[in-house]
Design an enzyme around this catalytic site. Structure first.
Site, PDB file in Angstrom:
ATOM      1  N   GLY A 171     -36.684   0.319 -35.512  1.00  0.00           N
ATOM      2  CA  GLY A 171     -36.446   1.523 -36.295  1.00  0.00           C
ATOM      3  C   GLY A 171     -37.005   2.779 -35.688  1.00  0.00           C
ATOM      4  O   GLY A 171     -36.973   3.838 -36.313  1.00  0.00           O
ATOM      5  N   CYS A 172     -37.519   2.701 -34.467  1.00  0.00           N
ATOM      6  CA  CYS A 172     -38.217   3.844 -33.871  1.00  0.00           C
ATOM      7  C   CYS A 172     -37.549   4.273 -32.588  1.00  0.00           C
ATOM      8  O   CYS A 172     -36.995   3.479 -31.855  1.00  0.00           O
ATOM      9  CB  CYS A 172     -39.667   3.495 -33.573  1.00  0.00           C
ATOM     10  SG  CYS A 172     -40.567   2.817 -34.973  1.00  0.00           S
TER      11      CYS A 172
END
Length: 361
Positions: free
Chosen positions: A205-206
């Site tokens: 998610g980064c």
């Protein structure tokens, strides 16, 4: 890579047929033996796979450009990217056992000039494009000619992510990173590429953002006078979804697609991480040496500042999303010259920055 097991009766019907080459270019099939392709794609509609039984029909209609793909390549890609689990499914208060298909998530180490650059948690596949696109979108390189060597290690021992995190390369933790989860690049870097002094782990998610320096937009400016019609913009989400084969099978991937001013979808890439999907698409743009100035980028996820900045560094003037933008994403678009389009659904959409690039409005 060239598909050597199949071909098309090209000369008799006057149809120009193309195959996909590993160097990112389309190559004309000349003097091909009379065999049948397992599937075909049209260049003006690459998101749809046609069974080979339609090939004669397409030829008889004098379709000018045919994109040829061996379906075995797609099957290999899906096998690499998907896993099957036996699960309990509940519906209407009752449970029953089924087999479910799930997208895989594995670490990829990118080494740049002999040093570990980053560890990405990604959907296996298109790793060369992911590595090249990451270097482009993070401002480490600006052109393909800066890459002197790029290779993926597909055999042999690989210590990889686990041993690096543990700080013990001599005793790696087994079973974390398999052979194939390493891409090595030798390249001439741009100034300021020292942001990646220490390799970072970038989870699904980064992004790879360094918040101390990332919002410095000096030198990042997109120059393009291309105007995209509203019809082209509105057609992008359907074309993106049509090309998301892994999403159709699992429902577990983000998508990013590149299209031109005429609405032709050049490529659709998928990943469990939205940043990775963008980097795979931009890696395609870099390695194919297509001009970015008349391209648009369509995203399945949020229009955050990392997405806009990645596009700006690649020189892409238009970024669209079916979802919402963030305030910083809009600001980055304003400052870098990128047109940002959000809530692109059905017959409507919002243009948040540089609206003159859409429909001449």
């Amino acid at each position: 890579r060239c598909c050597s097991q199949a071909s098309v009766r090209k000369k008799a019907h006057g149809v120009t047929c193309y195959n996909w080459l590993g160097n990112g270019h389309r190559g004309v099939l000349d003097d091909a033996p009379s065999q049948v392709y397992r599937s075909v794609r049209l260049l003006n509609n690459p998101g749809t796979v046609y069974p080979s039984v339609y090939l004669d029909c397409l030829i008889s209609q004098s379709v000018p450009l045919v994109y040829i793909q061996d379906m075995a390549e797609l099957e290999d890609k899906e096998q690499q990217a998907l896993s099957t689990f036996s699960i309990a499914r509940y519906q209407q208060g009752k449970s029953f056992p089924v087999d479910d298909v799930v997208a895989r998530e594995e670490p990829l180490e990118i080494r740049l000039n002999g040093r570990s650059l980053v560890y990405l948690m990604r959907l296996p596949g298109d790793d060369i494009l992911l590595a090249a696109g990451f270097c482009l979108s993070e401002g480490l390189i600006g052109e393909r000619k800066q890459i002197e060597l790029i290779q993926q290690c597909v055999q042999g021992e690989f210590a990889g992510m686990a041993s690096s995190i543990a700080g013990d390369r001599a005793n790696p933790v087994p079973g974390v990173a398999d052979p194939g989860n390493l891409v090595e690049i030798k390249a001439k870097l741009l100034e300021g590429a020292d942001r990646f002094v220490v390799a970072r782990v970038v989870r699904t998610g980064c992004g790879g953002a360094d918040l101390d320096r990332e919002v410095d937009l000096s030198g990042v400016k997109v120059e393009s006078d291309v105007i995209f019609s509203t019809e082209v913009v509105q057609s992008a989400p359907d074309a993106l979804l049509a090309g998301q084969e892994i999403f159709k099978a699992s429902g577990g991937t983000h998508g990013a697609g590149l299209f031109d001013r005429h609405g032709r979808m050049l490529v659709v890439k998928e990943d469990v991480g939205r940043h990775n999907a963008v980097d795979k698409a931009l890696g395609f743009l870099l390695m194919s040496q297509e001009s970015p100035t008349d391209k648009g980028l369509i995203l399945s996820g949020r229009l955050s500042y990392e997405m806009v900045l990645k596009a700006a560094r690649a020189g892409v003037p238009l970024v669209c999303s079916v979802s919402a933008p963030t305030a910083l994403g809009i600001e980055v678009g304003v400052r870098t010259g990128v047109t940002t389009v959000g809530f692109l659904r059905g017959a409507g959409f919002n243009v948040y920055s540089h609206p003159a690039r859409v429909g001449g409005s």
